[in-house]
Design a protein around this motif. Structure first.
Motif, mmCIF file in Angstrom:
data_model
loop_
_atom_site.group_PDB
_atom_site.id
_atom_site.type_symbol
_atom_site.label_atom_id
_atom_site.label_comp_id
_atom_site.label_asym_id
_atom_site.label_seq_id
_atom_site.Cartn_x
_atom_site.Cartn_y
_atom_site.Cartn_z
ATOM 1 N N GLU A 285 -55.724 -62.538 -7.381
ATOM 2 C CA GLU A 285 -57.146 -62.166 -7.404
ATOM 3 C C GLU A 285 -57.856 -62.882 -8.561
ATOM 4 N N VAL A 286 -57.178 -62.947 -9.715
ATOM 5 C CA VAL A 286 -57.788 -63.606 -10.884
ATOM 6 C C VAL A 286 -57.860 -65.118 -10.628
ATOM 7 N N ARG A 287 -56.793 -65.644 -9.996
ATOM 8 C CA ARG A 287 -56.788 -67.081 -9.692
ATOM 9 C C ARG A 287 -57.944 -67.442 -8.759
ATOM 10 N N HIS A 288 -58.199 -66.571 -7.766
ATOM 11 C CA HIS A 288 -59.310 -66.850 -6.845
ATOM 12 C C HIS A 288 -60.635 -66.887 -7.575
ATOM 13 N N LEU A 289 -60.811 -65.929 -8.467
ATOM 14 C CA LEU A 289 -62.069 -65.867 -9.214
ATOM 15 C C LEU A 289 -62.250 -67.144 -10.046
ATOM 16 N N ALA A 290 -61.143 -67.565 -10.685
ATOM 17 C CA ALA A 290 -61.200 -68.783 -11.507
ATOM 18 C C ALA A 290 -61.546 -69.983 -10.632
ATOM 19 N N GLY A 295 -64.227 -73.935 -11.481
ATOM 20 C CA GLY A 295 -64.028 -75.342 -11.094
ATOM 21 C C GLY A 295 -62.893 -75.912 -11.912
ATOM 22 N N GLU A 296 -63.201 -76.889 -12.743
ATOM 23 C CA GLU A 296 -62.160 -77.437 -13.619
ATOM 24 C C GLU A 296 -62.064 -76.586 -14.866
#
Ligand code: AMP
Length: 521
Positions: A285-290, A295-296
């Motif tokens: 979930e955190v990875r998706h938000l990032a 972006g980069e």
């Protein structure tokens, strides 16, 4: 026409890289020119995301700061401190404050605070944040995260020209009121000294006063997502000039269901922004938000991305029956009172039980105060302050005090109830053993917590703690029960499928014979 050509040139990453490699200072005039064009002529909404490639962002934001190129010592330092970095153009870590790229007023502030060198997360997050890049930091609470993002926020506000208006220039989102208040407390240390206006907005407190403060102009807003949303919806404030955003304890905010509010806030900030995300864990979930908003970015992991317990804490486990818990609590209390304790934090899972426990402790001669989500903000603040000052040294709490609570001198944590997850367990016990002190955590588990036993064993082993045989037995019997249940479920499914099939066979005798043969066993 000229503007069109210029904006196309800006999109060329190789050109930006060339400019950067050839000493950014040499191009300071063109950088100022670029910034003027972006700020003056092209509205933020019209700028494409692609325009803000990392090196170009450096052009916008790093007029003031120079970026040291990486050298071999960086890797040695990172290996030694278990830092993993992922990303491009990662600046060298700051090994000390004197040689850092911070302006003098920050160095003086740190000196005044008695801070001699950066913590591990600060050593790598400060240069990345000052370079203007987006940042993801995987680090636990108590590692110096707050200054890791607040000091670059100050530099951002002081050195970077902002749009005119009253909304904040920097935003810090935190999951709980307690954490937000604590961040405010840290910010207050420099606010007056460096002339930075900070406002903390959170639910449960008077809206009117917070609205007034927001509307009188503010540099940094520290907010819980729900209250910020209220103010954004009512147009009390807006984020149109907010170019520095921090998501603190992002994993917890998502756990608490704040994703829509976070997304609403991030959708309201200009595209020319810098986002720093701190999280103790790195779930999808955190990875998706990032991925959606950063972006980069440069990712910095301190230690493992798997959450682990602070090794300065001695973890003691008590396997017991539910009805024996109070007896065990009394015996723990007697034993730690005999040894002497500083401050003690007792966790229970329900609000009702927090009240009952604090009463029971008081009756037994241990003056305790209780805190949970049903108390008003004023009550919560008063109790926490009492505990911080040492006027009350036993605090009974639900998970409102599990994360981010930074109180000096907590020597013991007792988990009267085991929390819902082993991550919450790590956060709870992490209230002791802070700042290189030692701490002790006692935790009671009953049969009802058997599903947590396996994860707890992993946490204990990682921290080189004793794993009691009873805990291993609990874990084993849970696994065996689960296997038996699955087998029974499978058998009953097979039975119902077979009986259905028999039933169907009589109903449709026209099925080809090989059909039933294939599926018989
Ligand atoms: P935090 O993780 O931000 O809650 O910080 C935990 C504690 O570390 C706080 O008491 C800070 O005051 C302290 N701290 C932060 N940075 C440093 C540093 N560079 N050196 C020593 N202590 C620090």
């Amino acid at each position: 026409m000229a503007l069109n050509c210029f904006s196309k040139l800006l999109k060329r990453r190789d050109l930006c890289r060339y400019l950067l490699q050839n000493d950014i200072k040499q191009y300071s005039n063109s950088t100022v020119f670029t910034t003027k064009i972006i700020n003056g002529k092209l509205p933020f909404e019209n700028l494409q995301k692609g325009l803000f490639h990392t090196p170009l962002r450096l052009l916008f934001t790093s007029r003031f700061y120079s970026i040291k190129t990486a050298h071999v010592d960086d890797d040695n330092y990172r290996n030694e401190h278990n830092i993993t970095v992922i990303g491009q153009d990662i600046p060298s870590p700051y090994i000390d404050i004197e040689n850092s790229q911070f302006p003098d007023y920050i160095k003086q502030f740190l000196n005044k605070q008695g801070i001699e060198k950066p913590t591990i997360i600060q050593s790598q997050s400060w240069p990345v944040a000052l370079s203007g890049q987006n940042f993801v930091g995987i680090a636990q609470t108590g590692t110096g995260k707050t200054l890791a993002y607040l000091l670059p926020a100050v530099v951002h506000i002081k050195e970077k020209q902002g749009r005119k208006g009253l909304g904040p220039r920097a935003l810090v989102l935190a999951p709980t009121r307690e954490l937000a208040r604590q961040i405010e407390h840290v910010a207050k240390d420099f606010a007056k000294l460096l002339n930075i206006r900070c406002v903390c907005i959170y639910g449960g407190a008077h809206r009117g006063r917070q609205a007034e403060l927001l509307q009188s102009g503010v540099d940094i807003v520290i907010a819980t997502p729900g209250r910020l949303n209220d103010f954004l919806k009512s147009n009390t404030t807006n984020l149109s000039r907010c170019t520095y955003v921090v998501l603190d304890e992002a994993d917890r905010m998502l756990d608490m269901g704040f994703e829509p509010q976070i997304r609403m806030a991030l959708n309201g900030v200009p595209l020319e922004r810098q986002i720093l995300m701190f999280s103790a864990t790195w779930p999808k979930e955190v990875r998706h938000l990032a991925k959606d908003y950063l972006g980069e970015y440069v990712q910095v992991n301190v230690g493992s991305t798997e959450l682990s317990a602070n090794h300065n804490i001695e973890q003691k486990i008590h396997i017991c029956l539910q009805e024996d818990k109070m007896k065990i609590l009394n015996s723990i209390m007697h034993s730690i009172s005999g040894d002497g304790f500083g401050k003690l934090l007792v966790f229970a899972n329900t609000k009702k039980f927090v009240d009952m426990l604090s009463l029971a402790l008081k009756r037994n001669g241990w003056p305790a105060v209780g805190i949970h989500g049903d108390k008003t903000q004023l009550q919560r603040d008063t109790i926490i302050n009492k505990f911080k000052r040492g006027n009350a040294n036993i605090l009974v709490a639900t998970d409102v005090a599990a994360r981010g609570l930074d109180v000096d001198g907590i020597t013991h944590v007792i988990n009267y109830d085991f929390p819902n997850t082993s991550e919450d367990y790590i956060h709870r016990i992490g209230r002791t053993g802070r700042n290189q002190n030692k701490g002790v955590a006692h935790t009671m588990l009953t049969n009802d917590d058997a599903r947590q036993a396996q994860n707890l064993i992993a946490v204990l082993k990682e921290a080189n703690q004793n794993v009691p045989k009873e805990l291993e037995d609990l874990s084993r019997s849970y696994s065996e029960d689960k296997a038996q249940q699955q087998q029974a479920k499978y058998k009953s499914k097979q039975y119902s499928w077979n009986s259905n099939r028999r039933f169907n066979k009589y109903r449709s005798s026209s099925k080809p014979s090989n059909y039933s043969n294939n599926y018989r066993y």
